[in-house]
Design an enzyme around this catalytic site. Sequence first.
Site, PDB file in Angstrom:
ATOM      1  N   ASN A 134       0.811  -1.230   0.000  1.00 31.13           N
ATOM      2  CA  ASN A 134       0.000   0.000   0.000  1.00 31.13           C
ATOM      3  C   ASN A 134       0.838   1.270   0.000  1.00 31.13           C
ATOM      4  O   ASN A 134       0.383   2.314  -0.484  1.00 31.13           O
ATOM      5  CB  ASN A 134      -0.950   0.008   1.205  1.00 31.13           C
ATOM      6  CG  ASN A 134      -2.323  -0.497   0.804  1.00 31.13           C
ATOM      7  OD1 ASN A 134      -2.679  -0.451  -0.381  1.00 31.13           O
ATOM      8  ND2 ASN A 134      -3.092  -0.980   1.765  1.00 31.13           N
TER       9      ASN A 134
ATOM     10  N   PHE B 179      -1.901  -8.366   4.073  1.00 26.83           N
ATOM     11  CA  PHE B 179      -0.505  -7.923   4.240  1.00 26.83           C
ATOM     12  C   PHE B 179      -0.263  -6.566   3.570  1.00 26.83           C
ATOM     13  O   PHE B 179       0.813  -6.319   3.017  1.00 26.83           O
ATOM     14  CB  PHE B 179       0.481  -8.987   3.707  1.00 26.83           C
ATOM     15  CG  PHE B 179      -0.045 -10.391   3.837  1.00 26.83           C
ATOM     16  CD1 PHE B 179      -0.340 -10.909   5.091  1.00 26.83           C
ATOM     17  CD2 PHE B 179      -0.291 -11.177   2.726  1.00 26.83           C
ATOM     18  CE1 PHE B 179      -0.874 -12.179   5.230  1.00 26.83           C
ATOM     19  CE2 PHE B 179      -0.833 -12.445   2.850  1.00 26.83           C
ATOM     20  CZ  PHE B 179      -1.122 -12.952   4.109  1.00 26.83           C
ATOM     21  N   CYS B 180      -1.261  -5.686   3.620  1.00 28.79           N
ATOM     22  CA  CYS B 180      -1.149  -4.343   3.001  1.00 28.79           C
ATOM     23  C   CYS B 180      -0.884  -4.435   1.507  1.00 28.79           C
ATOM     24  O   CYS B 180      -0.260  -3.546   0.932  1.00 28.79           O
ATOM     25  CB  CYS B 180      -0.042  -3.506   3.643  1.00 28.79           C
ATOM     26  SG  CYS B 180      -0.274  -3.151   5.354  1.00 28.79           S
ATOM     27  N   ASN B 181      -1.309  -5.517   0.869  1.00 30.20           N
ATOM     28  CA  ASN B 181      -1.096  -5.675  -0.573  1.00 30.20           C
ATOM     29  C   ASN B 181      -2.444  -6.017  -1.217  1.00 30.20           C
ATOM     30  O   ASN B 181      -2.695  -7.163  -1.597  1.00 30.20           O
ATOM     31  CB  ASN B 181      -0.058  -6.779  -0.826  1.00 30.20           C
ATOM     32  CG  ASN B 181       0.379  -6.841  -2.282  1.00 30.20           C
ATOM     33  OD1 ASN B 181      -0.393  -6.501  -3.186  1.00 30.20           O
ATOM     34  ND2 ASN B 181       1.599  -7.264  -2.522  1.00 30.20           N
TER      35      ASN B 181
END
Length: 464
Positions: free
Chosen positions: A134, A392-394
């Site tokens: 992100n 996972f912020c993806n």
Amino acid sequence: MPGYPEFVQKYPSYDTTHGLDELRQRDYSRLDSLGQVYLDYTGGGLYADSQIRAHQDLLKGNVFGNPHSSNPSSLVATQLIERTRAEVLRFFNADPAEYTVIFTQNASGALKLVGESYPFTPGSHYLLTFDNHNSVNGIREFAHTKGAEVTYIPVALPDMCGDTASLEASLELGQPDKNNLFAYPAQSNFSSVVHPLEWIERAHVRGWDVLLDAAAFAPTNLLDLSTYHPDFVPLSFYKMFGYPTGVGALLARRPALKKLHRPWFAGGTITVASVQGDKYYLAEAPAAFEDGTLDYLNIPAVEIGLQHLRSIGVETIHERVRCLTGWLLDNLKEMKHSSGVSLARIYGPVDTVKRGGAVTANFFDRDGAPIDHRSIEAEANRVGISLRTGCFCNPGAGEIALGLSKPELAACFAQPGHDQRLSLDDFRLCIDGKSSGAVRVSVGLVSNFEDVQAFLKFAEGLLK
Ligand SMILES: Cc1ncc(COP(=O)(O)O)c(C=O)c1O
């Protein structure tokens, strides 16, 4: 389940990495004395006792002052910061005439520096892979605000690799008289796929600047900046060697750095600033990019950490991680319920080629229904296994892996009450019936066979 003899037979090079077992006993004994099974190296690396001792000795043996001065205590701090900068360049084989090191708080801080300063204009382009953290996605907001185009390149199941032909086509979108930036991760923090470093040159020959996110790659691979020449490389040091947290870097190529325009000035970034004259003069890089006082007590611990990695050898870490990842994949792939349904669906390559040491999967019950990743985490917590769940912020990689389509997401975001606020629970309700995340286990510097086997036993316990 097969054991150690089968493992070393399949991965004989594991034997060449036994120095790491001695290191674990000597320098990371807390892992075993506390009975921890640590499997979140992509989240954060672990530090050695010796790193802490060396740092403590350094702090006890010196008087460090704020480096923005020229008194003796300040000079000692400055000297150590500059020594650490030089060590970072040496570690990545970067020519100081070509690259400089800007210290930041973390990889996200390094990415924000690029985002807020890159000369996006109407007609210029920000191109990035779906598979990105992100903090790389967030740069698109600077691009939008300045009127630049934003284009995403998809990655495709099952291996979640990007497609070089579609990259080449997208690179053609860049207008040659504009500033165009292409961003991708050297290694995915979702699927662990390793994207080709050759993309850097493909983008360069078409006049693009390249941001290579090395946060997940650098802990287990050597990024050789004398072979590859990305313009901007963000890093977090705690991911590489666990300590210190709160220090990252932007490795930047000097010609690309010259294009960046900082949106403000701060203490430390200027040579002269005037109140009455309403004027300021930026310092040279790296100072122009380091706002306020650097973390001058912790930065020297980066030099200690880099020397620690160097003394082990990144190749040795890489090889151990490859063997353990291979074993995880081999065994997870084979696990089936008595109904014949496979236990795990693995995202990313299912062999050790073109991937790193994180294995991300969703788990299914004997009828093929997904087991909520949050319940897997809760079970793992109970038996002392530290793993990671979620996206996972993806989100881009997550959406592809979990089969969330653009219309489905658009419909969710357009629902009444969802224009300004959306909690994770609201989001889960929107995508009813689909997983909103996955389970990631990742191995690293001092992982051993027992760690991996503990997870496999845990997974076997889910079989019905
Ligand atoms: C690939 C990648 N990029 C960037 C980041 C951001 O790192 P930080 O949270 O240290 O800023 C992470 C963190 O997990 C990452 O895995």
